[in-house]
Design a protein around this motif. Structure first.
Motif, mmCIF file in Angstrom:
data_model
loop_
_atom_site.group_PDB
_atom_site.id
_atom_site.type_symbol
_atom_site.label_atom_id
_atom_site.label_comp_id
_atom_site.label_asym_id
_atom_site.label_seq_id
_atom_site.Cartn_x
_atom_site.Cartn_y
_atom_site.Cartn_z
ATOM 1 N N UNK A 2 -36.410 -12.693 47.328
ATOM 2 C CA UNK A 2 -35.790 -11.604 47.158
ATOM 3 C C UNK A 2 -36.670 -10.072 47.265
ATOM 4 N N UNK A 3 -36.063 -9.324 48.047
ATOM 5 C CA UNK A 3 -37.102 -7.982 48.401
ATOM 6 C C UNK A 3 -36.469 -6.693 47.491
ATOM 7 N N UNK A 4 -35.151 -6.763 47.476
ATOM 8 C CA UNK A 4 -34.309 -5.664 46.511
ATOM 9 C C UNK A 4 -32.895 -6.171 46.412
ATOM 10 N N UNK A 5 -32.205 -5.706 45.304
ATOM 11 C CA UNK A 5 -31.129 -5.953 44.934
ATOM 12 C C UNK A 5 -30.491 -4.489 44.453
ATOM 13 N N UNK A 6 -29.212 -4.284 44.882
ATOM 14 C CA UNK A 6 -28.645 -2.939 44.526
ATOM 15 C C UNK A 6 -27.265 -2.956 44.340
ATOM 16 N N UNK A 7 -26.602 -2.206 43.522
ATOM 17 C CA UNK A 7 -25.118 -2.190 43.238
ATOM 18 C C UNK A 7 -24.546 -1.411 44.424
ATOM 19 N N UNK A 8 -23.492 -1.916 44.958
ATOM 20 C CA UNK A 8 -22.678 -1.087 46.055
ATOM 21 C C UNK A 8 -21.112 -1.527 45.664
ATOM 22 N N UNK A 9 -20.782 -0.233 44.858
ATOM 23 C CA UNK A 9 -19.531 -0.611 44.421
ATOM 24 C C UNK A 9 -19.221 -1.261 43.500
ATOM 25 N N UNK A 10 -18.493 -2.313 43.614
ATOM 26 C CA UNK A 10 -18.101 -3.135 42.593
ATOM 27 C C UNK A 10 -18.887 -4.527 42.924
ATOM 28 N N UNK A 11 -19.787 -4.622 44.147
ATOM 29 C CA UNK A 11 -20.596 -5.782 44.495
ATOM 30 C C UNK A 11 -21.915 -5.365 44.373
ATOM 31 N N UNK A 12 -22.832 -6.741 44.172
ATOM 32 C CA UNK A 12 -24.196 -6.512 44.071
ATOM 33 C C UNK A 12 -24.533 -7.246 45.387
ATOM 34 N N UNK A 13 -25.437 -6.387 46.308
ATOM 35 C CA UNK A 13 -25.879 -6.819 47.347
ATOM 36 C C UNK A 13 -27.664 -6.990 47.227
ATOM 37 N N UNK A 14 -27.798 -8.595 48.036
ATOM 38 C CA UNK A 14 -29.224 -8.938 47.475
ATOM 39 C C UNK A 14 -29.902 -8.931 48.932
ATOM 40 N N UNK A 16 -33.566 -9.373 51.501
ATOM 41 C CA UNK A 16 -34.994 -10.061 51.580
ATOM 42 C C UNK A 16 -35.921 -8.715 51.889
ATOM 43 N N UNK A 17 -37.451 -8.886 51.959
ATOM 44 C CA UNK A 17 -38.216 -7.839 52.457
ATOM 45 C C UNK A 17 -37.870 -7.483 53.968
ATOM 46 N N UNK A 18 -37.385 -8.499 54.592
ATOM 47 C CA UNK A 18 -36.971 -8.503 55.988
ATOM 48 C C UNK A 18 -35.780 -7.224 56.191
ATOM 49 N N UNK A 19 -35.040 -7.320 55.476
ATOM 50 C CA UNK A 19 -33.865 -6.168 55.442
ATOM 51 C C UNK A 19 -32.435 -6.620 55.640
ATOM 52 N N UNK A 20 -32.385 -7.944 56.140
ATOM 53 C CA UNK A 20 -30.838 -8.409 56.418
ATOM 54 C C UNK A 20 -30.197 -8.847 54.876
ATOM 55 N N UNK A 21 -29.161 -9.009 54.848
ATOM 56 C CA UNK A 21 -28.314 -9.247 53.591
ATOM 57 C C UNK A 21 -28.339 -10.722 53.396
ATOM 58 N N UNK A 22 -29.137 -11.184 52.236
ATOM 59 C CA UNK A 22 -29.066 -12.567 51.783
ATOM 60 C C UNK A 22 -27.554 -12.894 51.333
ATOM 61 N N UNK A 23 -27.105 -12.191 50.357
ATOM 62 C CA UNK A 23 -25.749 -12.548 49.700
ATOM 63 C C UNK A 23 -24.964 -11.232 49.181
ATOM 64 N N UNK A 24 -24.080 -11.426 48.889
ATOM 65 C CA UNK A 24 -23.259 -10.276 48.089
ATOM 66 C C UNK A 24 -22.363 -10.881 47.157
ATOM 67 N N UNK A 25 -22.192 -10.638 46.136
ATOM 68 C CA UNK A 25 -21.259 -10.950 44.815
ATOM 69 C C UNK A 25 -20.588 -9.812 44.178
ATOM 70 N N UNK A 26 -19.390 -10.195 43.801
ATOM 71 C CA UNK A 26 -18.793 -9.192 42.880
ATOM 72 C C UNK A 26 -19.260 -9.095 41.606
ATOM 73 N N UNK A 27 -19.656 -8.193 40.964
ATOM 74 C CA UNK A 27 -20.238 -7.814 39.598
ATOM 75 C C UNK A 27 -21.143 -6.854 39.406
ATOM 76 N N UNK A 28 -21.648 -6.724 38.365
ATOM 77 C CA UNK A 28 -22.762 -5.467 37.869
ATOM 78 C C UNK A 28 -24.072 -6.183 37.964
ATOM 79 N N UNK A 29 -24.928 -5.606 38.505
ATOM 80 C CA UNK A 29 -26.305 -5.775 38.670
ATOM 81 C C UNK A 29 -27.025 -5.372 37.283
ATOM 82 N N UNK A 30 -27.692 -6.449 36.746
ATOM 83 C CA UNK A 30 -28.309 -6.247 35.486
ATOM 84 C C UNK A 30 -29.810 -6.071 35.676
#
Length: 141
Positions: A2-14, A16-30
């Motif tokens: 995992x390179x980064x994870x951030x909150x995007x609205x109601x979803x958490x977007x994860x 990698x260091x390369x930049x494409x999306x690994x996965x997105x889930x509904x919830x709050x990033x802790x």
């Protein structure tokens, strides 16, 4: 990884260091690390790997009001006790309004109403004691 994870609205977007999306889930990033992401959904904490698979879940109680329901319950019981006191005060008013002093009316003293008064006062004392112990009111300490 995992390179980064951030909150995007109601979803958490994860991502990698390369930049494409690994996965997105509904919830709050802790929080996240290079291996795991923690996502809050309701009052459950989900620990996910870099593929979005849930590794474990835990109950999450931080930053939530824990005494909201208990304070409403205590308030309900206090109001109920107030109604009981009003009813008993009216009964005592009727009893004393007959013009007889207590004990001189030929034994017509109603011990049941006196018992209700004593139990009502005990109820109020217990409610205030419980409320102070639960932290709902602090002026009883």
């Amino acid at each position: 990884m995992i390179g980064a994870a951030y909150q995007q609205g109601t979803h958490v977007r994860v991502i990698p260091p390369e930049g494409q999306t690994l996965f997105s889930q509904k919830g709050k990033l802790l929080g996240f690390s290079s291996e795991f992401v923690s996502i809050l959904k309701g009052n459950a904490l989900f620990i996910c790997d870099h593929h979005g698979n849930t590794l474990s879940t835990h109950r999450y109680t931080a930053n939530q009001p824990t005494k909201a329901n208990s304070s409403k319950s205590v308030l309900f019981y206090l109001l109920f006790g107030c109604l009981i006191k009003i009813g008993n005060a009216y009964r005592l008013y009727q009893f004393l309004g007959r013009g007889n002093a207590i004990g001189t009316d030929g034994g017509d003293l109603n011990w049941k109403n006196i018992g209700i008064w004593v139990s009502s006062i005990s109820f109020w004392i217990i409610c205030f004691f419980a409320a102070s112990k639960m932290g709902i009111i602090d002026w009883c300490n």
